[in-house]
Design an enzyme around this catalytic site. Structure first.
Site, PDB file in Angstrom:
ATOM      1  N   ILE A   1     -94.925  77.985 109.322  1.00  0.00           N
ATOM      2  CA  ILE A   1     -96.305  78.335 109.668  1.00  0.00           C
ATOM      3  C   ILE A   1     -96.692  79.694 109.083  1.00  0.00           C
ATOM      4  CG2 ILE A   1     -97.791  78.972 111.625  1.00  0.00           C
ATOM      5  CD1 ILE A   1     -96.213  76.813 113.272  1.00  0.00           C
TER       6      ILE A   1
ATOM      7  N   ASP B   1     -87.262  92.844 111.226  1.00  0.00           N
ATOM      8  CA  ASP B   1     -86.642  92.126 112.341  1.00  0.00           C
ATOM      9  C   ASP B   1     -87.400  92.515 113.603  1.00  0.00           C
ATOM     10  OD1 ASP B   1     -85.165  91.037 114.349  1.00  0.00           O
ATOM     11  OD2 ASP B   1     -83.245  91.942 113.749  1.00  0.00           O
TER      12      ASP B   1
ATOM     13  N   ARG C   1     -97.871  97.383 118.481  1.00  0.00           N
ATOM     14  CA  ARG C   1     -97.760  98.834 118.710  1.00  0.00           C
ATOM     15  C   ARG C   1     -97.643  99.592 117.386  1.00  0.00           C
ATOM     16  NH1 ARG C   1     -92.702 100.151 122.220  1.00  0.00           N
ATOM     17  NH2 ARG C   1     -91.712  99.451 120.301  1.00  0.00           N
TER      18      ARG C   1
ATOM     19  N   TYR D   1     -88.770  80.261 126.671  1.00  0.00           N
ATOM     20  CA  TYR D   1     -89.679  80.160 125.523  1.00  0.00           C
ATOM     21  C   TYR D   1     -91.118  80.004 126.024  1.00  0.00           C
ATOM     22  CZ  TYR D   1     -91.703  78.044 121.235  1.00  0.00           C
ATOM     23  OH  TYR D   1     -92.486  77.746 120.135  1.00  0.00           O
TER      24      TYR D   1
ATOM     25  N   LYS E   1     -94.238  82.652 125.536  1.00  0.00           N
ATOM     26  CA  LYS E   1     -95.469  82.256 124.832  1.00  0.00           C
ATOM     27  C   LYS E   1     -96.681  82.405 125.762  1.00  0.00           C
ATOM     28  CE  LYS E   1     -93.870  81.004 120.724  1.00  0.00           C
ATOM     29  NZ  LYS E   1     -94.123  81.840 119.540  1.00  0.00           N
TER      30      LYS E   1
ATOM     31  N   ILE F   1     -95.506  70.977 115.027  1.00  0.00           N
ATOM     32  CA  ILE F   1     -95.853  71.240 113.628  1.00  0.00           C
ATOM     33  C   ILE F   1     -94.650  70.903 112.746  1.00  0.00           C
ATOM     34  CG2 ILE F   1     -96.645  72.968 111.965  1.00  0.00           C
ATOM     35  CD1 ILE F   1     -98.679  72.365 114.218  1.00  0.00           C
TER      36      ILE F   1
END
Ligand SMILES: NC(=O)c1ccc[n+]([C@@H]2O[C@H](COP(=O)([O-])OP(=O)(O)OC[C@H]3O[C@@H](n4cnc5c(N)ncnc54)[C@H](O)[C@@H]3O)[C@@H](O)[C@H]2O)c1
Length: 257
Positions: free
Chosen positions: A17, A59, A120, A151, A155, A184
């Site tokens: 994505i 990362d 940030r 998860y 989200k 997806i």
């Protein structure tokens, strides 16, 4: 060319994505920072775009790495207008009662805290832009119960983060929105052969999504076409949430369904 003259920093842009989003925004005129912890793949994605693209190691688990990636983007392009936070993912989970703190925290860190680190780091530069925007990629797992509790919780946290930051930074004209994809077609499904074919019947539009479906929604929310939209979560899921009865736990967890 909605992104002419704009600089966009995209995490998780080496694959799937994120890479599709980089291609779409680049096609619409953006200069793109392909930020990913997979440096080699980020280089390949940037090379495919040929110009106006920079691969940066990033990362999202690591504050110093995120800060350095934003700094490298500013050094190369001189400004930053948009952040697209795509990096994230799930992992095989034990039963909830067997969940370890380590695994729980790891997924929260990747999918929620990692996005916070990127926002940030980007904020000082975004405040200098005349069209600043942040788009975060969540999941339908953040909107309803599909299992994978850590998860899903991470989200779901993105939607609340977007609302709070939309209010806090609205007076500075920075917009914060979330895209929540359904299934997806990316490499994350490769280890479950046949799963995409099986899952498509739960989608009223008769197919699972393609990375480009999400890229189009991200492009819309980041563009001037969405200049009066902030603090929302946009489901992009082929109508799946319109028919929640299709999503019984049995249907999702039983490979024979
Ligand atoms: N594929 C789906 O069905 C689906 C559905 C809903 C939501 N999503 C979400 O979309 C996003 C992209 O998923 P995808 O399917 O394209 O997966 P993908 O594995 O193809 O892409 C994820 C990208 O994030 C990068 N990444 C992973 N950990 C990172 C880290 N710590 N720091 C920086 N980069 C890191 C990977 O190298 C990769 O380039 C994820 O946030 C995922 O949760 C995917």
């Amino acid at each position: 060319m909605r992104f002419d003259d704009q600089v966009v920093f995209i995490t998780g842009a080496a694959h799937g994505i994120g890479a599709a989003t980089a291609r779409r925004l680049h096609q619409e005129g953006a200069r793109v920072a392909i930020a990913d912890h997979d440096r080699d793949a980020a280089e390949r994605t940037a090379a495919d775009l040929a110009e106006r693209a920079l691969a940066v190691t990033c990362d999202v688990h690591d504050r110093d790495s995120v800060d350095a990636a934003i700094a490298a983007t500013l050094e190369t392009f001189g400004r930053l207008d948009q952040l697209v936070a795509v990096a994230g993912g799930s992992a095989p989970m034990p039963d909830f009662a067997e969940q370890s703190d380590e695994l729980w925290n790891d997924l929260i860190d990747l999918n929620l805290t990692g996005v916070m680190r990127c926002i940030r780091a980007a904020l000082p530069a975004l405040q200098c832009s005349d069209r600043p925007a942040v788009v975060m990629v969540s999941s339908v797992n953040g909107l309803a119960a599909f299992g994978e509790e850590s998860y899903g919780a991470a989200k779901a946290g993105l939607s609340n983060l977007a609302k709070n930051l939309a209010v806090r930074y609205g007076p500075r004209r920075i917009r914060f929105n979330v895209v929540a994809p359904g299934t997806i077609r990316t490499r994350v499904w490769d280890h479950q052969p046949g799963s995409l074919e099986r899952l498509k019947r739960f989608y009223p539009l008769g197919r699972v999504g393609e990375p480009e479906d999400i890229a189009a929604a991200v492009a819309f929310l980041g563009s001037a076409d969405a200049s009066w939209i902030t603090g929302i979560t946009l489901p992009v899921e082929g109508g799946a949430m319109a028919g929640p009865l299709h999503f019984s736990g049995r249907a999702f967890n039983d490979p024979d369904q």
